[in-house]
Structure formats: structure tokens, C-alpha cells
Motif scaffolding. Structure first.
Motif, short mmCIF file in Angstrom:
data_model
loop_
_atom_site.label_atom_id
_atom_site.label_comp_id
_atom_site.label_asym_id
_atom_site.label_seq_id
_atom_site.Cartn_x
_atom_site.Cartn_y
_atom_site.Cartn_z
N GLU A 95 0.85 -1.21 0.00
CA GLU A 95 0.00 0.00 0.00
C GLU A 95 0.88 1.25 0.00
OE1 GLU A 95 -2.62 -0.30 3.29
OE2 GLU A 95 -3.81 -1.92 2.44
N SER A 96 1.89 1.20 -0.85
CA SER A 96 2.87 2.29 -0.91
C SER A 96 2.40 3.40 -1.82
CB SER A 96 4.22 1.73 -1.42
OG SER A 96 5.13 2.78 -1.62
N THR A 97 2.79 4.62 -1.47
CA THR A 97 2.48 5.78 -2.32
C THR A 97 3.54 5.98 -3.40
OG1 THR A 97 3.65 7.21 -0.75
CG2 THR A 97 1.27 6.96 -0.46
N LEU A 98 4.59 5.18 -3.35
CA LEU A 98 5.66 5.29 -4.35
C LEU A 98 5.19 4.70 -5.68
CD1 LEU A 98 8.72 4.13 -2.19
CD2 LEU A 98 8.09 6.48 -2.81
N THR A 99 5.62 5.31 -6.77
CA THR A 99 5.32 4.76 -8.08
C THR A 99 6.27 3.60 -8.38
OG1 THR A 99 6.85 6.24 -9.21
CG2 THR A 99 4.62 7.06 -8.82
N THR A 100 5.96 2.85 -9.41
CA THR A 100 6.85 1.74 -9.78
C THR A 100 8.23 2.25 -10.19
OG1 THR A 100 5.95 1.81 -12.02
CG2 THR A 100 4.96 0.24 -10.48
N ILE A 101 8.26 3.42 -10.80
CA ILE A 101 9.57 3.99 -11.18
C ILE A 101 10.37 4.35 -9.95
CG2 ILE A 101 10.69 5.93 -12.35
CD1 ILE A 101 8.37 6.01 -14.28
N GLU A 102 9.69 4.94 -8.94
CA GLU A 102 10.40 5.29 -7.70
C GLU A 102 10.87 4.04 -6.96
OE1 GLU A 102 8.17 9.52 -6.63
OE2 GLU A 102 7.30 7.62 -5.96
N LEU A 103 10.04 3.00 -6.98
CA LEU A 103 10.47 1.74 -6.36
C LEU A 103 11.66 1.14 -7.10
CD1 LEU A 103 7.07 -0.04 -5.54
CD2 LEU A 103 8.82 0.65 -3.91
N SER A 104 11.60 1.21 -8.42
CA SER A 104 12.69 0.65 -9.23
C SER A 104 14.01 1.36 -8.96
CB SER A 104 12.34 0.76 -10.71
OG SER A 104 13.40 0.30 -11.51
N GLU A 105 13.94 2.69 -8.75
CA GLU A 105 15.16 3.46 -8.49
C GLU A 105 15.79 3.11 -7.14
OE1 GLU A 105 13.76 7.42 -8.89
OE2 GLU A 105 13.99 7.46 -11.07
N LYS A 106 15.00 2.54 -6.24
CA LYS A 106 15.53 2.16 -4.92
C LYS A 106 16.19 0.79 -4.94
CE LYS A 106 12.15 4.77 -2.18
NZ LYS A 106 13.14 5.52 -1.37
N ILE A 107 16.04 0.04 -6.02
CA ILE A 107 16.50 -1.35 -6.07
C ILE A 107 17.79 -1.46 -6.87
CG2 ILE A 107 15.92 -3.68 -6.84
CD1 ILE A 107 12.96 -2.92 -6.47
N GLU A 108 18.73 -2.22 -6.30
CA GLU A 108 19.97 -2.55 -7.02
C GLU A 108 20.14 -4.06 -6.99
OE1 GLU A 108 23.30 -0.56 -5.39
OE2 GLU A 108 22.55 1.47 -5.83
N ILE A 109 20.57 -4.61 -8.10
CA ILE A 109 20.82 -6.05 -8.20
C ILE A 109 22.32 -6.24 -8.42
CG2 ILE A 109 20.27 -8.19 -9.38
CD1 ILE A 109 17.86 -6.93 -8.09
N THR A 110 22.95 -6.99 -7.54
CA THR A 110 24.38 -7.25 -7.69
C THR A 110 24.61 -8.75 -7.77
OG1 THR A 110 24.74 -7.30 -5.30
CG2 THR A 110 24.99 -5.18 -6.40
N THR A 111 25.57 -9.13 -8.59
CA THR A 111 25.90 -10.54 -8.77
C THR A 111 27.40 -10.74 -8.67
OG1 THR A 111 26.08 -10.25 -11.17
CG2 THR A 111 23.93 -10.89 -10.29
N GLN A 112 27.77 -11.96 -8.39
CA GLN A 112 29.18 -12.37 -8.41
C GLN A 112 29.40 -13.25 -9.63
OE1 GLN A 112 31.47 -11.27 -6.27
NE2 GLN A 112 29.95 -10.10 -5.12
N GLU A 113 30.61 -13.20 -10.17
CA GLU A 113 30.90 -13.94 -11.39
C GLU A 113 30.71 -15.45 -11.16
OE1 GLU A 113 34.47 -14.30 -14.71
OE2 GLU A 113 34.75 -13.17 -12.86
#
Length: 246
Positions: A95-113
Motif C-alpha cells: 500500500e505504498s504511495t511510491l510509483t513503480t519507477i520510484e520503487l525501481s530506483e531504490k533497487i539494485e541487483i548485484t551478482t558475483q561472477e
């Protein structure tokens, strides 16, 4: 005409403008402290780890090609996680007031080789909100990936927990940068003032800069010499007065 400046003159300039340099350094430090402690909003992150492991019915177990396939699928999963298919569900569940774009900007995906595990990191101004969003995204992704790609190969191996140590701003780094910028500005202004100062300071300026000849000079008297001169004149004046009375 090129004007050569010796190292001693540079130090002399810095010494003469020392108070200005230190003052601007302190101003830079104060401004940096004001921004760091009163304006900048602290940011926190929360991390959850997800394993991509495709199940296999082969009697020989998991093959190298299966591992490579799982690693390559992580790149596809990055786009899916930050897309509206997942984030719309997260927005509704929280029930967030954030838009999907704002949520996306808060997310980072990191991987190891060559790793089948990737980290989902959420950055927010609240450590508890960051952990809540990270867990909601991970659970939604795990539930929806089967409908999207017809596979069941995602496992959440560690949930996000609130971490109250802020990741930004870096207080010490900001203060050091503010101090250095102030000092550098002070040095720059000092040299600028020195170059713009056209006051005749020595014979070298007249002969080398103006190209004129020096016809004469007036020596500068020290304070002791001036006082000695005044005492001599007073003594002569007293002597004359005594003689006039006689």
C-alpha cells in the motif's frame, strides 16, 4: 613579458594570506558540516539474497550446462524484478504511495561472477522500510516467476533485516572534502589577489615589469630609528630654548 615567480615568493604569498586561507578552509568545513548534518537525508540499505537453481530430473544430477544456464538467467531476472509486473504487486501489497519507477530506483541487483546467487539491495531513508521493500520484492518475485517463465527455480536464502548504519552521507569524507575545497579556494584567491596587486614593492618590479630605470630610492626607517630621530630633535629643541633664555 613573462613574469617568473620563485618558490620563495610563492611561500611568501601563502604566508601573507595565511589568515584568508585558514578562514576559507573553516568556512568550507562549516558549510560541509551544515549540509551533512542538517540538509542531507541519511540513506540506509537492506539486502536479501536469492538463489537461482533450476531443478533437474537427470540421474547424473546438476550438470555444468545447467549452472551456466542459471547464471545467464539472472540477467533476465534483473529486468523482471525492476519491471512493473513485479513492482505493481509490491506497490499493492505494501500500500505504498511510491510509483513503480520510484520503487525501481531504490533497487539494485548485484551478482558475483559464475555465482547462482544474486543480491537484491534496497536503499531508503528508513532502514525498516528498506528491509520491508526488499522482502516484499523478493517474495513477489519468487511467487510470480513461475507464471512469467514457467519455471520454479528461485529460492530466497536470506531475508533482509533492518541495518541502522547509514551508507550515506559519509560524514567524515564530506567534512574533509569541505575543508580541502575551502583551503584550495583560499590558495587560489590568494594568488589571484597577488597577481592583481600592481603595487610597486621592489626595484625588480620597476626594471623587469615596467622596463624603467631606477633613479633613486628612499630607505624605509624602522620604528627604533624613528624614535631615535624624535629624541634627537627634542634634545636639540631643548638646547636652543636654554640658549635663548641665557
Amino acid at each position: 613579458m613573462e613574469e617568473e615567480i620563485s618558490l620563495s615568493e610563492l611561500f611568501s604569498t601563502l604566508k601573507k594570506r595565511f589568515s584568508l586561507i585558514i578562514s576559507l578552509g573553516m568556512i568550507g568545513l562549516i558549510l560541509a558540516a551544515g549540509f551533512t548534518f542538517f540538509i542531507a537525508t541519511p540513506q540506509y540499505n537492506a539486502t536479501t539474497q536469492i538463489l537461482v537453481n533450476r531443478t533437474t530430473e537427470s540421474a547424473e544430477g546438476l550438470q555444468l550446462t545447467d549452472i551456466n544456464t542459471n547464471v545467464q538467467m539472472i540477467n533476465t531476472y534483473k529486468d523482471i524484478i525492476k519491471g512493473p509486473v513485479i513492482l505493481n504487486e509490491v506497490q499493492e501489497s505494501l500500500e505504498s504511495t511510491l510509483t513503480t519507477i520510484e520503487l525501481s530506483e531504490k533497487i539494485e541487483i548485484t551478482t558475483q561472477e559464475n555465482s547462482q546467487v544474486f543480491s537484491l539491495i534496497v536503499i531508503d531513508d528508513s532502514p525498516y522500510k528498506a528491509a520491508e521493500i526488499a522482502n516484499a520484492v523478493a517474495v513477489t518475485f519468487q511467487n510470480e516467476i513461475g507464471n512469467i517463465m514457467n519455471v520454479e527455480n528461485v529460492t530466497i536464502i536470506s531475508e533482509a533485516v533492518p541495518v541502522t548504519d547509514q551508507i550515506s552521507p559519509n560524514n567524515i569524507l564530506n567534512l574533509v572534502i569541505g575543508l580541502l575545497v575551502g583551503l584550495m579556494l583560499g590558495v587560489g584567491i590568494s594568488f589571484l589577489l597577488e597577481f592583481m596587486d600592481k603595487t610597486v614593492r621592489d626595484e625588480r618590479f620597476i626594471t623587469e615589469t615596467l622596463g624603467w630605470s631606477v633613479l633613486g630610492s628612499v630607505s624605509e626607517m624602522s620604528h627604533d630609528e624613528l624614535q631615535a630621530e624624535i629624541k634627537v630633535k627634542k634634545a636639540e629643541l631643548n638646547t636652543r630654548r636654554t640658549k635663548s633664555r641665557v
